[in-house]
Design a protein around this motif. Sequence first.
Motif, PDB file in Angstrom:
ATOM      1  N   ARG A  59       0.800  -1.228   0.000  1.00 10.61           N
ATOM      2  CA  ARG A  59       0.000   0.000   0.000  1.00 10.61           C
ATOM      3  C   ARG A  59       0.836   1.284   0.000  1.00 10.61           C
ATOM      4  O   ARG A  59       0.765   2.095   0.929  1.00 10.61           O
ATOM      5  CB  ARG A  59      -0.955  -0.016   1.197  1.00 10.61           C
ATOM      6  N   GLU A  60       1.582   1.510  -1.083  1.00 12.23           N
ATOM      7  CA  GLU A  60       2.332   2.770  -1.208  1.00 12.23           C
ATOM      8  C   GLU A  60       1.383   3.958  -1.392  1.00 12.23           C
ATOM      9  O   GLU A  60       1.772   5.110  -1.228  1.00 12.23           O
ATOM     10  CB  GLU A  60       3.327   2.691  -2.368  1.00 12.23           C
ATOM     11  N   ASP A  61       0.131   3.655  -1.753  1.00  9.16           N
ATOM     12  CA  ASP A  61      -0.868   4.727  -1.901  1.00  9.16           C
ATOM     13  C   ASP A  61      -1.173   5.397  -0.569  1.00  9.16           C
ATOM     14  O   ASP A  61      -1.714   6.500  -0.534  1.00  9.16           O
ATOM     15  CB  ASP A  61      -2.148   4.167  -2.522  1.00  9.16           C
ATOM     16  N   LEU A  62      -0.831   4.714   0.530  1.00 13.82           N
ATOM     17  CA  LEU A  62      -1.135   5.287   1.844  1.00 13.82           C
ATOM     18  C   LEU A  62      -0.028   6.211   2.364  1.00 13.82           C
ATOM     19  O   LEU A  62      -0.167   6.825   3.416  1.00 13.82           O
ATOM     20  CB  LEU A  62      -1.386   4.162   2.863  1.00 13.82           C
ATOM     21  N   ASN A  63       1.070   6.291   1.620  1.00 16.93           N
ATOM     22  CA  ASN A  63       2.149   7.209   2.025  1.00 16.93           C
ATOM     23  C   ASN A  63       1.664   8.655   2.015  1.00 16.93           C
ATOM     24  O   ASN A  63       0.776   9.020   1.237  1.00 16.93           O
ATOM     25  CB  ASN A  63       3.327   7.148   1.037  1.00 16.93           C
ATOM     26  N   HIS A  64       2.297   9.464   2.823  1.00 19.92           N
ATOM     27  CA  HIS A  64       2.110  10.913   2.737  1.00 19.92           C
ATOM     28  C   HIS A  64       2.312  11.361   1.291  1.00 19.92           C
ATOM     29  O   HIS A  64       3.262  10.921   0.644  1.00 19.92           O
ATOM     30  CB  HIS A  64       3.133  11.600   3.647  1.00 19.92           C
ATOM     31  N   THR A  65       1.461  12.167   0.788  1.00 21.77           N
ATOM     32  CA  THR A  65       1.378  12.674  -0.598  1.00 21.77           C
ATOM     33  C   THR A  65       0.828  11.645  -1.599  1.00 21.77           C
ATOM     34  O   THR A  65       0.678  11.945  -2.761  1.00 21.77           O
ATOM     35  CB  THR A  65       2.693  13.284  -1.155  1.00 21.77           C
ATOM     36  N   GLY A  66       0.570  10.434  -1.138  1.00 15.71           N
ATOM     37  CA  GLY A  66      -0.244   9.538  -1.939  1.00 15.71           C
ATOM     38  C   GLY A  66       0.430   8.634  -2.947  1.00 15.71           C
ATOM     39  O   GLY A  66      -0.242   8.055  -3.793  1.00 15.71           O
ATOM     40  N   LYS A 123       6.495   7.939  -4.593  1.00 11.59           N
ATOM     41  CA  LYS A 123       7.497   8.944  -4.980  1.00 11.59           C
ATOM     42  C   LYS A 123       8.192   9.585  -3.782  1.00 11.59           C
ATOM     43  O   LYS A 123       9.360   9.953  -3.837  1.00 11.59           O
ATOM     44  CB  LYS A 123       6.832  10.037  -5.823  1.00 11.59           C
ATOM     45  N   VAL A 124       7.459   9.751  -2.686  1.00 11.69           N
ATOM     46  CA  VAL A 124       7.978  10.486  -1.542  1.00 11.69           C
ATOM     47  C   VAL A 124       9.164   9.772  -0.866  1.00 11.69           C
ATOM     48  O   VAL A 124      10.021  10.416  -0.264  1.00 11.69           O
ATOM     49  CB  VAL A 124       6.834  10.785  -0.540  1.00 11.69           C
ATOM     50  N   ASN A 125       9.234   8.438  -0.990  1.00 12.39           N
ATOM     51  CA  ASN A 125      10.392   7.730  -0.406  1.00 12.39           C
ATOM     52  C   ASN A 125      11.687   8.303  -0.952  1.00 12.39           C
ATOM     53  O   ASN A 125      12.662   8.514  -0.230  1.00 12.39           O
ATOM     54  CB  ASN A 125      10.357   6.234  -0.772  1.00 12.39           C
ATOM     55  N   HIS A 130       5.586  13.237  -8.491  1.00 10.99           N
ATOM     56  CA  HIS A 130       6.959  13.522  -8.075  1.00 10.99           C
ATOM     57  C   HIS A 130       7.133  15.010  -7.794  1.00 10.99           C
ATOM     58  O   HIS A 130       7.853  15.390  -6.873  1.00 10.99           O
ATOM     59  CB  HIS A 130       7.949  13.048  -9.137  1.00 10.99           C
ATOM     60  N   GLY A 131       6.452  15.848  -8.566  1.00  9.47           N
ATOM     61  CA  GLY A 131       6.516  17.289  -8.320  1.00  9.47           C
ATOM     62  C   GLY A 131       5.939  17.635  -6.960  1.00  9.47           C
ATOM     63  O   GLY A 131       6.526  18.412  -6.195  1.00  9.47           O
ATOM     64  N   VAL A 132       4.809  17.033  -6.633  1.00 15.27           N
ATOM     65  CA  VAL A 132       4.186  17.267  -5.330  1.00 15.27           C
ATOM     66  C   VAL A 132       5.107  16.752  -4.217  1.00 15.27           C
ATOM     67  O   VAL A 132       5.332  17.434  -3.210  1.00 15.27           O
ATOM     68  CB  VAL A 132       2.804  16.579  -5.247  1.00 15.27           C
ATOM     69  N   ALA A 133       5.654  15.568  -4.423  1.00 12.69           N
ATOM     70  CA  ALA A 133       6.539  14.994  -3.395  1.00 12.69           C
ATOM     71  C   ALA A 133       7.792  15.854  -3.214  1.00 12.69           C
ATOM     72  O   ALA A 133       8.291  16.010  -2.096  1.00 12.69           O
ATOM     73  CB  ALA A 133       6.912  13.562  -3.759  1.00 12.69           C
ATOM     74  N   GLN A 169      14.218   3.717  -2.878  1.00  9.77           N
ATOM     75  CA  GLN A 169      12.914   3.058  -3.066  1.00  9.77           C
ATOM     76  C   GLN A 169      12.914   1.605  -2.608  1.00  9.77           C
ATOM     77  O   GLN A 169      11.849   1.003  -2.461  1.00  9.77           O
ATOM     78  CB  GLN A 169      12.477   3.130  -4.542  1.00  9.77           C
ATOM     79  N   SER A 170      14.083   1.043  -2.362  1.00 11.24           N
ATOM     80  CA  SER A 170      14.145  -0.380  -2.000  1.00 11.24           C
ATOM     81  C   SER A 170      13.505  -0.668  -0.660  1.00 11.24           C
ATOM     82  O   SER A 170      13.278  -1.832  -0.309  1.00 11.24           O
ATOM     83  CB  SER A 170      15.604  -0.865  -1.986  1.00 11.24           C
ATOM     84  N   VAL A 171      13.185   0.371   0.090  1.00 14.54           N
ATOM     85  CA  VAL A 171      12.450   0.178   1.337  1.00 14.54           C
ATOM     86  C   VAL A 171      11.124  -0.543   1.052  1.00 14.54           C
ATOM     87  O   VAL A 171      10.643  -1.326   1.875  1.00 14.54           O
ATOM     88  CB  VAL A 171      12.222   1.541   2.047  1.00 14.54           C
ATOM     89  N   ILE A 172      10.572  -0.332  -0.143  1.00  6.30           N
ATOM     90  CA  ILE A 172       9.308  -0.998  -0.522  1.00  6.30           C
ATOM     91  C   ILE A 172       9.498  -2.514  -0.510  1.00  6.30           C
ATOM     92  O   ILE A 172       8.742  -3.256   0.129  1.00  6.30           O
ATOM     93  CB  ILE A 172       8.833  -0.556  -1.930  1.00  6.30           C
ATOM     94  N   GLY A 173      10.520  -2.976  -1.209  1.00  5.46           N
ATOM     95  CA  GLY A 173      10.749  -4.412  -1.323  1.00  5.46           C
ATOM     96  C   GLY A 173      11.222  -5.043  -0.012  1.00  5.46           C
ATOM     97  O   GLY A 173      10.842  -6.173   0.311  1.00  5.46           O
ATOM     98  N   ARG A 174      12.056  -4.308   0.715  1.00  2.54           N
ATOM     99  CA  ARG A 174      12.531  -4.854   2.006  1.00  2.54           C
ATOM    100  C   ARG A 174      11.352  -5.095   2.947  1.00  2.54           C
ATOM    101  O   ARG A 174      11.243  -6.154   3.562  1.00  2.54           O
ATOM    102  CB  ARG A 174      13.541  -3.887   2.645  1.00  2.54           C
ATOM    103  N   GLU A 175      10.480  -4.107   3.032  1.00  4.33           N
ATOM    104  CA  GLU A 175       9.296  -4.278   3.891  1.00  4.33           C
ATOM    105  C   GLU A 175       8.408  -5.407   3.375  1.00  4.33           C
ATOM    106  O   GLU A 175       7.966  -6.262   4.147  1.00  4.33           O
ATOM    107  CB  GLU A 175       8.464  -2.976   3.902  1.00  4.33           C
ATOM    108  N   ALA A 176       8.147  -5.399   2.073  1.00  6.43           N
ATOM    109  CA  ALA A 176       7.231  -6.395   1.507  1.00  6.43           C
ATOM    110  C   ALA A 176       7.751  -7.809   1.738  1.00  6.43           C
ATOM    111  O   ALA A 176       6.985  -8.729   2.038  1.00  6.43           O
ATOM    112  CB  ALA A 176       7.025  -6.135   0.016  1.00  6.43           C
ATOM    113  N   ARG A 177       9.045  -7.969   1.617  1.00  2.00           N
ATOM    114  CA  ARG A 177       9.658  -9.292   1.788  1.00  2.00           C
ATOM    115  C   ARG A 177       9.414  -9.795   3.214  1.00  2.00           C
ATOM    116  O   ARG A 177       8.976 -10.925   3.443  1.00  2.00           O
ATOM    117  CB  ARG A 177      11.149  -9.190   1.488  1.00  2.00           C
ATOM    118  N   GLN A 178       9.696  -8.918   4.186  1.00  3.08           N
ATOM    119  CA  GLN A 178       9.506  -9.301   5.590  1.00  3.08           C
ATOM    120  C   GLN A 178       8.017  -9.507   5.902  1.00  3.08           C
ATOM    121  O   GLN A 178       7.647 -10.458   6.589  1.00  3.08           O
ATOM    122  CB  GLN A 178      10.104  -8.221   6.508  1.00  3.08           C
ATOM    123  N   GLN A 179       7.178  -8.625   5.376  1.00  2.00           N
ATOM    124  CA  GLN A 179       5.732  -8.734   5.637  1.00  2.00           C
ATOM    125  C   GLN A 179       5.164 -10.028   5.067  1.00  2.00           C
ATOM    126  O   GLN A 179       4.288 -10.654   5.673  1.00  2.00           O
ATOM    127  CB  GLN A 179       5.005  -7.515   5.041  1.00  2.00           C
TER     128      GLN A 179
END
Lengths: 273, 407
Positions: free
Chosen positions: B89-96, B99-101, B127-130, B217-227
């Motif tokens: 759920r990257e859609d739940l990040n601040h700014t939606g 990109k913000v990572n 990306h502009g908003v972020a 951006q690899s924080v996405i995959g690291r979290e997903a892997r553990q989750q």
Amino acid sequence: MSRLSSLFTTLAEQGRKALVPYIVAGDPDPRYTVTLMHELVAAGADIIELGIPFSDPMAEGPVIQLAHERALAHNTSLNQALDMVAEFRREDSKTPIVLMGYTNPVERMGYETFARQASDSGVDGLLTVDMPPEEAAEISALMKAVGLDNIFLLAPTSSEQRIAKVSALATGYLYCVSLKGVTGAGHLDVDSVRAQLALIKKHSTLPVTVGFGIKDGASAAALAPLCEGVVVGSALVDRFANWDHEADAAPQIAQAVALIKEIREAVDGAPTN
Amino acid sequence: MSSSKNNVDYAAFPSKEGHFGRYGGRFVSETLIFALDELEQAFLRLRKDPAFQAEFDRDLAHYVGRPSPLYHAERWSREVGGAQIYLKREDLNHTGAHKVNNTVGQALLAKYMGKKRVIAETGAGQHGVASATVAARLGMSCQVFMGEEDIQRQALNVYRMKLLGAEVVSVKSGSRTLKDAMNEAMRVWVTDVDDTFYIIGTAAGPHPYPMLVRDFQSVIGREARQQCLDSTGKLPDALVACVGGGSNAIGLFHPFLQDEGVEMYGVEAGGHGLATGQHAAPLSDGRPGVLHGNRTYLMQDDNGQISHTHSVSAGLDYPGVGPEHSWLKDIGRAQYVTIDDEEALTAFRKLTLTEGIMPALESSHAVAYAEKLAATMSPEQTIVVNLSGRGDKDIHTVAGIDGIGID
């Protein structure tokens, strides 16, 4: 000896500086390019830098961007530019022609094909704006094999270490970018160019031309004593900005020729260093 | 899987010169070389700096809202009747969006490097908003370059950027979309190279950008892997992510590259269909070339001119792709497929109605492909889909397609 090397040797003997106009192949219309090249030589050009039109000219200011767009509107690409050089060579076997452009059209053609066809067409060198020496080993070797010069940029931000590295791979001449910015920018600073040229001369014996920001006789005359040649691009290309497709381009060509004559006189009249 | 045959040490890429095989590199004019050297040195030093890492992790946790959930879309999975589908759920990040990572990471780099001003290019405006967001937070001035055409398509995001204090510069050259915005940002960067930090929004551009964007951006995959391990006790069977420049995809894929059993699918924008030529799928229907500082697959013609692209989603409407994806395609570690405009719109509606989650049109491409893929798999298998952004910004586009005016 390449056409470029012998030109700079002759100019040095005569105590003269190279005048290098830049135009974009196919601007304002492909049918005028070869005529324009001959006229520029007649007006005093020593080398012609012929721009290869590209859809994404990242290093260009607005004036030259529009020139690329005008050329592309007539589907002028690398193949047509090579044909224009071949046509130019039928009447002029002496004036060096350097192609200036971006990597992708050359890469699309294939480095080997490009080197062979450029050489066959009578091209003397290539300056690829977005290909620094680190990425240029392959094409440099292929160009060298057919006797083409590989011209590189040096910038105000180039360290001494980089100047040495670029100089080691460059042949023909070095192109010194006079300012931080895109082509046609207006903030030329002669003193900083002087300092930059001193660094370059410390590491290279190649002739150095200076470009970006030279717009008239005065700016050319201020820089000419410091280097072996001056490049005029945006100021020249801008003469075609308001060309009406329906009309004959003779008046615009006449203006371009007048600018080159003015700069020629100013450069020749400038005191030697 | 081909990865075992290749026996590749993925962590060793890019090379010191920024190459992923024959892709990547540094194709820029000489003036920018020193700035890229400076950035590379700062990044290599700071990524090992505990203080920098701690600040980045803290920002991700308390500002972005990480970790983002891995949500089991049970109702949708049941309807499809194949594999279990999980949404990152990257859609739940601040700014939606994801990109913000990256902008949090790059703005932190800018701060540590002492830069006072940031510039960015944007397509869909995410990306502009972020970028405007992190600039506001750090008190930096921010200029965002956006194609004239995209400004019209994404009026809401343009206004968001302005509210955040950024200056939005309309780019009127070339095709007036993302690629031209990137050209213009490069031109401005080359002029103000001493005090300006260029925040590139995707895992493309000259080295070190593809590497540093991937790492942020690899924080996405690291979290997903553990989750995945936590909730299913095993690694997923497949990953699915949309690919424009490819930053959300590489962020998800990269931490799994060494896991041989995990298949990866990057979904490109099929636009009106590959056969029409009106799409934005360089990996599926393009050829290698050089644009925006790197060698990669590109949409281009026989003369090497960059082609106009089309996608219903502005964020995928780009003729190139990050160089690591080009390499992963060539060595067969990831598969690249396409979903056309219509399929993406259908998936947008489907996920909204089935799970109450409205995906960005970009992410809808991944959703659509995941549904096709899941149907071919068994209920014991799992797929992780990167839901890279939320669809709020696209409501105008969808309403327009429905013939509804909501101004």
